[in-house]
Design a protein around this motif. Structure first.
Motif, short mmCIF file in Angstrom:
data_model
loop_
_atom_site.label_atom_id
_atom_site.label_comp_id
_atom_site.label_asym_id
_atom_site.label_seq_id
_atom_site.Cartn_x
_atom_site.Cartn_y
_atom_site.Cartn_z
N ALA A 1 3.54 -5.25 -5.88
CA ALA A 1 4.38 -4.63 -6.89
C ALA A 1 4.96 -3.27 -6.48
CB ALA A 1 3.59 -4.45 -8.18
N LEU A 2 4.45 -2.63 -5.44
CA LEU A 2 4.93 -1.31 -5.07
C LEU A 2 6.29 -1.40 -4.38
CD1 LEU A 2 1.62 0.27 -3.79
CD2 LEU A 2 2.72 0.58 -5.99
N PRO A 3 7.05 -0.26 -4.30
CA PRO A 3 8.38 -0.30 -3.68
C PRO A 3 8.30 -0.74 -2.23
CG PRO A 3 8.05 1.74 -4.88
CD PRO A 3 6.71 1.05 -4.83
N VAL B 1 -9.76 -8.62 2.76
CA VAL B 1 -9.12 -7.52 3.49
C VAL B 1 -10.14 -6.81 4.36
CG1 VAL B 1 -7.91 -5.32 3.28
CG2 VAL B 1 -7.31 -7.23 1.77
N ARG B 2 -11.30 -6.52 3.80
CA ARG B 2 -12.37 -5.84 4.54
C ARG B 2 -12.75 -6.62 5.79
NH1 ARG B 2 -17.77 -6.27 5.18
NH2 ARG B 2 -18.99 -4.33 5.33
N VAL C 1 -3.01 -8.58 2.47
CA VAL C 1 -2.74 -7.34 1.75
C VAL C 1 -1.51 -7.49 0.86
CG1 VAL C 1 -2.02 -4.93 2.02
CG2 VAL C 1 -3.87 -5.85 3.43
N THR C 2 -0.42 -8.01 1.39
CA THR C 2 0.81 -8.13 0.60
C THR C 2 0.65 -9.12 -0.56
OG1 THR C 2 1.66 -9.75 2.21
CG2 THR C 2 2.33 -7.47 2.50
N LEU D 1 0.86 -1.18 0.00
CA LEU D 1 0.00 0.00 0.00
C LEU D 1 0.90 1.23 0.00
CD1 LEU D 1 -2.72 -1.08 2.59
CD2 LEU D 1 -3.08 -0.68 0.14
N PRO D 2 0.45 2.34 -0.57
CA PRO D 2 1.27 3.56 -0.61
C PRO D 2 1.67 4.01 0.80
CG PRO D 2 -0.63 3.77 -2.06
CD PRO D 2 -0.84 2.51 -1.27
#
Length: 226
Positions: free
Chosen positions: A199-201, A145-146, A193-194, A92-93
């Motif tokens: 794909a995010l940093p 997730v929810r 979540v992961t 997540l950001p």
């Protein structure tokens, strides 16, 4: 009144005995807590700090930090909490903030602005959200997730901030089973979540997560000595 304690000396002796019993009970509790945290760390290949209750490492593949700290401002309101942090590894950001706090633990008069919403009535009633990027919304609204997010509402505080999931509860677990119980549901959420968004940093190191953005009126996790 008990025989022998009616005199000032008897009362003083009784108070001293009571005080000694309280100190002995606290000492035994601290020993149980230390033993439990060390056993938990050893069983899971984690590192336990020598001079405080703090465990870190990879727990079943997920970077974890578990520590204790103080919350509240003086007097009876000051208490010990256990704080669990799990690295979401860039899923997540980092600037996303999702936060839940039980009503009885909120600071009186503290503002709780609601500028953004997820679009799910139950989640929006339970969590405050800020900096909700488009790619984060479908992850948070995923049924698995929810469900796991809503399942964490019984904890004192829950947040996703800086790429970390943080869960906080009052008190300090004194058995390996209690530690496993504390970690189980948050760990399942972090893994879900992961797995969805890998794909995010990657996010920060464990030490950075321990000390980042601590409120000035609260001691950092890990400040509670064993």
């Amino acid at each position: 009144m008990l025989p022998g304690v009616s005199s000032p000396l008897g009362i003083l002796a009784s108070l001293l005995v009571l005080g000694a019993l309280v100190l002995f009970t606290l000492f035994q509790l601290k020993r149980r807590q230390r033993a439990a945290w060390e056993a938990f760390a050893k069983a899971n290949g984690l590192i336990c700090a020598e001079k405080r209750l703090e465990v870190q490492g990879r727990y079943r593949g997920q970077p974890l930090l578990l520590a204790t700290g103080k919350r509240g401002v003086g007097g009876k309101k000051r208490h010990t909490v256990t704080v669990l942090r799990l690295d979401l590894e860039g899923a997540l950001p980092a600037d996303l903030l999702l936060e839940h706090e039980r009503p009885e633990d909120k600071i009186p008069g503290a503002a709780t602005p609601r500028e953004e919403v997820l679009g799910d009535a139950e989640l929006d009633a339970a969590f405050q959200v800020e900096n909700l990027a488009p790619e984060a919304r479908p992850v948070l609204l995923d049924p698995d997730v929810r469900k796991r997010l809503l399942g964490l509402r019984g904890h004192r505080r829950v947040s996703i901030k800086g790429g970390w999931l943080q869960v906080e509860q009052r008190g300090v677990p004194a058995s390996a089973g209690a530690l496993e119980s504390l970690i189980r549901a948050p760990h399942e959420l972090a893994r879900t979540v992961t797995a969805m968004a890998p794909a995010l940093p990657p996010s920060h190191a464990l030490d950075a997560a321990l000390h980042a953005d601590a409120p000035q009126d609260e001691e950092l996790p890990g400040s509670e000595h064993a």
